[in-house]
Design an enzyme around this catalytic site. Structure first.
Site, PDB file in Angstrom:
ATOM      1  N   HIS A 269       0.577  -0.958  -0.104  1.00 25.10           N
ATOM      2  CA  HIS A 269       0.073  -0.213   0.373  1.00 25.10           C
ATOM      3  C   HIS A 269       0.775   1.591   0.185  1.00 25.10           C
ATOM      4  CE1 HIS A 269       1.011   0.285   4.587  1.00 25.10           C
ATOM      5  NE2 HIS A 269       0.758  -0.856   4.293  1.00 25.10           N
ATOM      6  N   GLU A 343      -2.644  -8.034   6.745  1.00 23.51           N
ATOM      7  CA  GLU A 343      -0.989  -7.576   7.606  1.00 23.51           C
ATOM      8  C   GLU A 343      -0.875  -8.891   8.811  1.00 23.51           C
ATOM      9  OE1 GLU A 343       1.645  -7.927   7.629  1.00 23.51           O
ATOM     10  OE2 GLU A 343       2.525  -5.922   7.322  1.00 23.51           O
TER      11      GLU A 343
END
Length: 524
Positions: A269, A343
């Site tokens: 990201h 994550e």
């Protein structure tokens, strides 16, 4: 089945939905890659001293010794090494599948190697395999043709005498797939020697060897038969006698079609507000620089302002967290937010900085530095957990091409480990103080196995382009030149639980003490 030869038309080999398995010719088969059949085990020459093949004919010999002696010759289900014998005519996709299996097993922590032979395994090949197993490795894949029963029996006898497991994998394909394989193989070899008429050579080899081919018998041992096709509607796999976790894992890998030419795009990201502050985990949104990266990535991959000839992903996969979803919001294409791409769960350390973790949980911080791969955050995950979690993602990727995956540092380390051939647990601490370009080599090679998964460098604001190249993958690193913090932390020299805070924090990357938006307003 009590050891008797099995008629291929018997009910044991028929589909459970009432249709016979007609996968011998992919063009007429309606069996998809999900049609995997495991039939009750047959007696194996590799695991029994009571059977031998002589001159291509079957003869059943009486067992030698009493039952207890015979049982002692059986390979251990959990510890005995496995020899995989590849069977099939040229240009049936054998080598590509062999290396795919070896790569997957190595990525999952096994010690697998492909032994490439011209036609059949030789005495030298078998000696090399014995040495390979003596070094502590456990899976040898013999990539050859092994067209006759006699050549396969040589390997079976070797496995029996050495008390190894054996698995046969026979490859076939339909005419359309064969023509595509020949064309693709010819193009690959022309790059190395354009002066040879490779197409003529491969077609002559096919004609020559077809007359010699003896398909595998039900009595030769555990067998997986693969009818290869890139089209999942024609790709089919059947199995008999397959047992144990490793053989079942191989069956699972082979169940998916092997796509010859593939391209994938991976990116973290854009820089998040937590990245700026040095905090881990959480669901923070993008920082201003992260938003700029999202715009730059969109221009690179078919979004607003992109060039007409730029690559355009066919699929876009992100995690469920805001920072990945917002990174791809301007990139056109079908998309899915996938939980398995979230994550790593930092448990009680979610949202903390490394300094705060050291202050509150100094022992935990030290334990993680000692073995970052196996350490599990309290109420959270380890890299080992994460590797298992992303297995399904990698398998799904391999059935597609032109996929953009935008995820997180730990997740992408595990995924890139597959494409880089990095094996978990092969960590050399002396390498951790080398430059980041050495930690992430551009080509898969033997040296890469020294770098453990948690220390693969996947920087922010960088696009990683992965392309298949023969049996391997090539990784191109494309920095998009948007400023950001560095989140890469190498292993400190002192990992003792009694170390000082200064020693523990010596490799923590620099970060800010206030959100970037606040700093920018203060500066202005």
């Amino acid at each position: 089945m009590n050891g008797a030869p099995v008629d291929p038309t018997s009910p044991e080999l028929q589909r459970t939905d009432g249709h016979n398995d007609d996968s011998g010719h992919g063009g007429s088969s309606s069996i998809s890659s999900s049609s995997v059949f495991v039939v009750s085990p047959e007696p194996s020459f590799a695991s029994s001293g009571a059977a031998r093949l002589r001159d291509g004919t079957t003869s059943i010999m009486a067992g030698i010794g009493n039952a207890s002696e015979e049982a002692s010759r059986q390979p251990c289900q959990l510890r005995a090494p496995l020899v995989v014998t590849i069977v099939g005519l040229p240009c049936r996709g054998k080598s590509l599948a062999s290396h795919k299996v070896a790569r997957h097993l190595s990525w999952r922590g096994e010690s697998a190697k492909v032994f490439t032979v011209d036609k059949n395994a030789t005495a030298e090949t078998l000696r090399d395999i014995s040495l390979f197993f003596k070094e502590g490795n456990n899976i040898a894949i013999i990539d050859g043709m092994h067209l006759t029963r006699a050549t396969r029996q040589a390997v079976a006898t070797f496995c029996c005498d050495s008390v190894y497991h054996q698995l046969l994998i026979e490859f076939t394909c339909n005419e359309k797939c064969l023509e595509e394989n020949i064309e693709d193989t010819v193009q690959f070899y022309r790059q190395h020697d354009p002066n040879i008429d490779w197409e003529r050579r491969f077609r002559e080899q096919n004609t020559e060897h077809t007359a010699q081919f003896e398909p595998c018998s039900a009595l030769e041992g555990p067998l997986i038969t693969v009818n290869n096709s890139e089209d999942p509607m024609y790709h089919s796999v059947t199995a008999r006698g397959v047992r144990g976790a490793i053989q079942t894992a191989i069956l699972g890998v082979l169940a998916s079609p092997v796509i010859r030419q593939q391209t994938f795009y991976f990116s973290r990201h854009g820089e998040s507000e937590y990245n700026v502050l040095g905090r881990i985990g959480g669901d923070a949104d993008l920082s201003p620089r992260g938003m700029k990266y999202a715009d730059r990535l969109a221009r690179q991959l078919g979004g607003p302002g992109s060039a007409p000839d730029c690559p355009r992903p066919k699929l876009i996969w992100t995690s469920e967290l805001r920072r990945t979803i917002h990174t791809v919001q301007s990139i056109p294409g079908p998309r899915a937010a996938i939980k398995d791409l979230n994550e790593i769960n930092a448990g009680i350390c979610e949202g903390l900085t490394y300094e705060e973790i050291q202050e509150r949980f100094p022992q935990e911080f030290a334990w993680r530095d000692q073995d970052k791969f196996k350490y599990r955050y309290p109420h959270g995950e380890s890299y080992l957990d994460l590797l298992q979690r992303v297995d399904s993602v990698v398998q799904a990727l391999l059935t597609n091409t032109d996929v953009l995956v935008v995820s997180h540092q730990a997740v992408l380390r595990c995924i890139m480990a597959y494409f880089k051939g990095v094996k978990p647990g092969k960590f050399c601490a002396c390498c951790m103080h080398q430059p980041s370009w050495l930690l992430f080599p551009d080509r898969f090679d033997n040296v890469s196995v020294f770098y453990d998964v948690p220390y693969i460098n996947v920087p922010l604001h960088t696009l990683l382009v992965v392309r298949s190249y023969g049996y391997d993958f090539v990784v191109e690193t494309v920095p998009l030149k948007v400023e950001c913090v560095d989140t890469y932390r190498i292993q400190p020299k002192n990992c003792s639980t009694s170390r000082t805070a200064a020693d523990a924090l010596t490799t923590v990357p620099a970060h800010f003490d206030a959100p970037l938006t606040q700093q920018m307003s203060t500066i202005s």
